[in-house]
Scaffold this motif. Structure first.
Motif, short mmCIF file in Angstrom:
data_model
loop_
_atom_site.label_atom_id
_atom_site.label_comp_id
_atom_site.label_asym_id
_atom_site.label_seq_id
_atom_site.Cartn_x
_atom_site.Cartn_y
_atom_site.Cartn_z
N TRP A 118 0.85 -1.18 0.00
CA TRP A 118 0.00 0.00 0.00
C TRP A 118 0.89 1.23 0.00
O TRP A 118 2.07 1.16 0.33
CB TRP A 118 -0.93 0.03 1.22
CG TRP A 118 -0.22 0.17 2.53
CD1 TRP A 118 0.24 1.32 3.12
CD2 TRP A 118 0.16 -0.89 3.41
NE1 TRP A 118 0.87 1.03 4.30
CE2 TRP A 118 0.82 -0.30 4.51
CE3 TRP A 118 -0.01 -2.28 3.39
CZ2 TRP A 118 1.34 -1.06 5.56
CZ3 TRP A 118 0.50 -3.02 4.46
CH2 TRP A 118 1.15 -2.42 5.52
N THR A 119 0.28 2.37 -0.37
CA THR A 119 0.95 3.67 -0.30
C THR A 119 -0.02 4.64 0.37
O THR A 119 -1.21 4.66 0.02
CB THR A 119 1.29 4.18 -1.71
OG1 THR A 119 2.03 3.18 -2.40
CG2 THR A 119 2.12 5.46 -1.65
N ILE A 124 -4.65 8.67 3.12
CA ILE A 124 -5.50 7.58 2.65
C ILE A 124 -4.61 6.47 2.08
O ILE A 124 -3.73 6.74 1.27
CB ILE A 124 -6.48 8.07 1.56
CG1 ILE A 124 -7.37 9.20 2.11
CG2 ILE A 124 -7.32 6.91 1.03
CD1 ILE A 124 -8.26 8.77 3.27
N ALA A 125 -4.89 5.25 2.49
CA ALA A 125 -4.11 4.11 1.99
C ALA A 125 -4.59 3.72 0.60
O ALA A 125 -5.77 3.42 0.41
CB ALA A 125 -4.25 2.92 2.94
N GLN A 126 -3.68 3.75 -0.34
CA GLN A 126 -3.99 3.27 -1.69
C GLN A 126 -3.43 1.85 -1.79
O GLN A 126 -2.21 1.67 -1.79
CB GLN A 126 -3.31 4.16 -2.72
CG GLN A 126 -3.51 5.64 -2.43
CD GLN A 126 -4.01 6.42 -3.61
OE1 GLN A 126 -3.76 6.06 -4.74
NE2 GLN A 126 -4.73 7.48 -3.34
N PRO A 127 -4.31 0.85 -1.83
CA PRO A 127 -3.80 -0.53 -1.87
C PRO A 127 -2.96 -0.79 -3.11
O PRO A 127 -3.26 -0.30 -4.20
CB PRO A 127 -5.09 -1.36 -1.89
CG PRO A 127 -6.16 -0.46 -1.38
CD PRO A 127 -5.77 0.92 -1.82
N GLY A 207 -12.28 6.93 -11.43
CA GLY A 207 -12.61 8.28 -11.03
C GLY A 207 -11.67 9.33 -11.57
O GLY A 207 -11.55 10.41 -11.00
N GLY A 208 -11.01 9.04 -12.66
CA GLY A 208 -10.19 10.06 -13.29
C GLY A 208 -8.71 9.83 -13.07
O GLY A 208 -8.15 10.21 -12.04
N LEU A 209 -8.07 9.18 -14.02
CA LEU A 209 -6.64 8.88 -13.90
C LEU A 209 -5.81 10.15 -13.81
O LEU A 209 -4.89 10.24 -13.01
CB LEU A 209 -6.17 8.10 -15.14
CG LEU A 209 -6.38 6.59 -15.18
CD1 LEU A 209 -5.85 6.07 -16.50
CD2 LEU A 209 -5.68 5.94 -14.01
N ALA A 210 -6.15 11.13 -14.65
CA ALA A 210 -5.32 12.34 -14.68
C ALA A 210 -5.42 13.09 -13.35
O ALA A 210 -4.41 13.59 -12.83
CB ALA A 210 -5.73 13.23 -15.85
N ALA A 211 -6.64 13.14 -12.78
CA ALA A 211 -6.80 13.81 -11.48
C ALA A 211 -6.05 13.06 -10.39
O ALA A 211 -5.41 13.68 -9.52
CB ALA A 211 -8.28 13.92 -11.15
N ALA A 212 -6.11 11.74 -10.41
CA ALA A 212 -5.39 10.95 -9.42
C ALA A 212 -3.88 11.14 -9.56
O ALA A 212 -3.15 11.21 -8.57
CB ALA A 212 -5.77 9.48 -9.55
N ALA A 213 -3.42 11.22 -10.82
CA ALA A 213 -1.98 11.42 -11.04
C ALA A 213 -1.55 12.80 -10.56
O ALA A 213 -0.45 12.97 -10.02
CB ALA A 213 -1.66 11.25 -12.53
N ARG A 214 -2.42 13.79 -10.73
CA ARG A 214 -2.11 15.14 -10.25
C ARG A 214 -2.00 15.13 -8.71
O ARG A 214 -1.08 15.72 -8.14
CB ARG A 214 -3.20 16.10 -10.73
CG ARG A 214 -3.18 17.46 -10.12
CD ARG A 214 -1.88 18.22 -10.31
NE ARG A 214 -1.70 18.77 -11.64
CZ ARG A 214 -0.75 19.66 -11.95
NH1 ARG A 214 0.08 20.12 -11.01
NH2 ARG A 214 -0.61 20.08 -13.18
N ALA A 215 -2.93 14.43 -8.04
CA ALA A 215 -2.89 14.37 -6.58
C ALA A 215 -1.62 13.66 -6.10
O ALA A 215 -0.97 14.10 -5.14
CB ALA A 215 -4.13 13.65 -6.05
N MET A 216 -1.23 12.60 -6.80
CA MET A 216 -0.02 11.89 -6.40
C MET A 216 1.21 12.77 -6.66
O MET A 216 2.14 12.81 -5.85
CB MET A 216 0.09 10.56 -7.15
CG MET A 216 1.29 9.74 -6.74
SD MET A 216 1.23 8.03 -7.33
CE MET A 216 0.22 7.28 -6.07
N GLY A 217 1.20 13.49 -7.78
CA GLY A 217 2.31 14.39 -8.08
C GLY A 217 2.46 15.47 -7.03
O GLY A 217 3.58 15.83 -6.65
N ALA A 218 1.33 16.00 -6.55
CA ALA A 218 1.38 17.03 -5.51
C ALA A 218 1.87 16.43 -4.19
O ALA A 218 2.56 17.10 -3.42
CB ALA A 218 -0.01 17.65 -5.33
#
Ligand SMILES: [Zn+2]
Length: 236
Positions: A118-119, A124-127, A207-218
């Motif tokens: 997990w990360t 929030i834990a992302q499995p 739920g939106g790969l690009a939005a999730a990638a932006r959150a991870m990038g931040a």
């Protein structure tokens, strides 16, 4: 955060599913391409368990992968089509990855961190995904001891294939919970977003790969300066 610490001539990026390399490392790939590296991509599974109501999901996802590779400017990409959800770190995946390492002869390999159960992102834990861990483990097991040793898959080294034994200089593991290399990807993020939007069937599913990638990038960088995170292994 840093910029690219090493610019190889040849890079091999290995993802478990269509969209994984794009999600975790596309902006770094874009920067490597800008630095004149050749980048080859391998997708281990057929992605058939991603998305909803796709008809022939593997065909849909293969088409999306072609568009994502084109968005990044990658011509050399390989679709191994192992069953989604059932990747295992042994053969035949391992022999396929040895073949790719010996064919591409990368100084740098980008791959999943096989330790990621997990990360934690913003509390929030992302499995982690079992396919990601299997692909990462198979990649490391391909790099050592198999790709450099003529005693493994000797049939690849002779005959029609005539590949060469190979040992990369570095491995950068993405999809990691414990990075020691966070690359500033403000330059390259638009191309990452374009490559993710090519995986249109996954937008609804996650739920939106690009939005999730932006959150991870931040998370690994900042809102203004998103980062992609890796464990950097120098092999010699
Ligand atoms: Zn995946």
């Amino acid at each position: 955060m840093t910029n690219l610490p090493f610019v190889p001539r040849r890079v091999l990026a290995i993802g478990a599913h269509p969209d994984d390399v794009e999600f975790f490392a596309a902006a770094t790939v874009a920067q490597l391409l800008d630095a004149a590296a050749q980048v080859a991509l391998v997708v281990c599974s057929d992605g058939a368990r991603g998305g909803r109501n796709l008809g022939d999901p593997a065909a849909v996802r293969r088409g999306e992968q072609a568009r994502a590779a084109a968005a990044l400017g990658i011509d050399d990409w390989l679709w191994l089509a192992h069953p989604d959800g059932a990747l295992a770190a042994g053969d035949p995946l391992r022999s396929d990855l040895v073949r790719s390492v010996r064919r591409v002869r990368p100084e740098l390999v980008l791959a999943h961190d096989p330790r990621t159960l997990w990360t934690i992102i913003a509390g929030i834990a992302q499995p982690g995904h079992s396919d990601h861990r299997a692909a990462g483990q198979a990649t490391l097991d391909a790099i050592y001891p198999r790709s450099p040793s003529p005693n493994f898959y000797a049939e690849q080294l002779g005959g029609d294939e005539a590949l060469q034994s190979w040992y990369p200089r570095e491995v950068w593991l993405f999809d990691t919970a414990q990075p020691d290399l966070c690359i500033d990807v403000a330059d390259g993020f638009e191309r990452k977003k374009a490559s993710l939007l090519a995986h249109a069937s996954q937008e609804e599913a996650v739920g939106g790969l690009a939005a999730a990638a932006r959150a991870m990038g931040a998370h690994w960088g900042s809102e203004q300066r998103p980062a992609e995170a890796f464990v950097r292994l120098r092999l010699y």
